[in-house]
Design a protein around this motif. Sequence first.
Motif, PDB file in Angstrom:
ATOM      1  N   ARG A  79       2.020  27.426  25.129  1.00 37.48           N
ATOM      2  CA  ARG A  79       2.536  28.335  26.142  1.00 37.48           C
ATOM      3  C   ARG A  79       3.374  27.515  27.118  1.00 37.48           C
ATOM      4  NH1 ARG A  79      -1.218  32.792  29.133  1.00 37.48           N
ATOM      5  NH2 ARG A  79       0.292  33.584  30.624  1.00 37.48           N
ATOM      6  N   ALA A  80       4.662  27.796  27.182  1.00 35.12           N
ATOM      7  CA  ALA A  80       5.556  27.052  28.066  1.00 35.12           C
ATOM      8  C   ALA A  80       5.246  27.417  29.514  1.00 35.12           C
ATOM      9  CB  ALA A  80       7.012  27.361  27.722  1.00 35.12           C
ATOM     10  N   VAL A  81       4.716  26.459  30.258  1.00 34.35           N
ATOM     11  CA  VAL A  81       4.282  26.772  31.623  1.00 34.35           C
ATOM     12  C   VAL A  81       4.977  25.861  32.641  1.00 34.35           C
ATOM     13  CG1 VAL A  81       2.111  27.958  31.125  1.00 34.35           C
ATOM     14  CG2 VAL A  81       2.143  25.475  31.098  1.00 34.35           C
ATOM     15  N   ASP A  82       4.252  24.898  33.191  1.00 31.52           N
ATOM     16  CA  ASP A  82       4.747  24.162  34.353  1.00 31.52           C
ATOM     17  C   ASP A  82       5.918  23.237  34.027  1.00 31.52           C
ATOM     18  OD1 ASP A  82       2.821  25.280  36.059  1.00 31.52           O
ATOM     19  OD2 ASP A  82       1.320  23.868  35.342  1.00 31.52           O
ATOM     20  N   THR A  83       6.889  23.235  34.927  1.00 29.63           N
ATOM     21  CA  THR A  83       8.025  22.320  34.849  1.00 29.63           C
ATOM     22  C   THR A  83       8.454  21.975  36.261  1.00 29.63           C
ATOM     23  OG1 THR A  83      10.240  21.984  33.929  1.00 29.63           O
ATOM     24  CG2 THR A  83       9.750  24.169  34.764  1.00 29.63           C
ATOM     25  N   ALA A  84       8.938  20.752  36.442  1.00 32.53           N
ATOM     26  CA  ALA A  84       9.383  20.322  37.766  1.00 32.53           C
ATOM     27  C   ALA A  84      10.456  19.256  37.618  1.00 32.53           C
ATOM     28  CB  ALA A  84       8.207  19.775  38.583  1.00 32.53           C
TER      29      ALA A  84
END
Length: 332
Positions: A79-84
Amino acid sequence: MQIRPATPQDKPAMIELLKKSLGEGLIPKSEFLWNWKHEQNPFGPSFVLLAEENGMLIGLRAFMQWQWKWKDTTYKAIRAVDTATHPDHQGKGIFKKLTLQQLELCKQQGVHFVFNTPNDQSRPGYLKMGWVQQGRMPLKFKIRNPVALGLALAFKKGKGVSTTEDPTPTQTWDPRVFALMDKYVQNTEQLNTVLSASYIRWRYADNPLFSYNYFTDFENFLLIGRIKQHSFTRELRLVDCMLFNNPSSNRRINSSISKVVLPYCKKHKIQVISFSGQQYQSHQAALNWMGIIPVQHRGPIVTLRDLNMNEKFPELLDIKNWGYSLGDMELF
């Protein structure tokens, strides 16, 4: 720029990067939350890649592990979730580089596909990287008092109520709820999250972001939901539904469920009840109390990307092959 997998020693810097990139917002960034979301997940720890430049962390990309069961086969998903991305390093294509490299690593580890519900701003970027739109998530609604809701909408009653405060009452989870899952026989005719006692405990009972309440007779049904505060009303989101002893063919269960859910709504001044249209189709005989409003495609847009499904991937794009719940697609 160097790209590498994250290590436990990177955690403080990752949390700091998330704060710099995204701010606190409605979801506070903390190691406690990171541990719950990315390390305690019963499907396994998340895949996390980092980008560094001159010894400084400038990018992060996390894919959460998930499992779906379909026709007695278990499929590994992410599941593609957090990115920063560090504010001083925007425009360098860090998000794309991290995402594509992470996809390749997951493909090599046998992950079958990716799923997520990106917003309007991020969706075009995903589509350019090979994601495909399945369509809007179907939702089933019940309006308890249409006249009262109409008046609330017209006059915006409740405007100014804080949306940062969770209105769901705190509930102690009875151990019998988890014991119920030991006898749960899952329908595999459609893609459904692999459910277990450990999943229910992690996803709902121990969730640090939202309070979830359960409704059950400890024998035939288990529903899980939370209250969402809107400016004009309150909504009960029923995020998961499990039926035991094959009650979906027994219409009497419909009355049993309504006798616990509807008084709860009255007590907490809830006018709208929402439910996944895909789960509703599977359990309709036990959910006739939800009323006559037809299922509507008004939810977030679900997107998918193939990794190892190959010739079976087009079948994932047919929503009829899915039985997902609101809890499966809810952002958290």
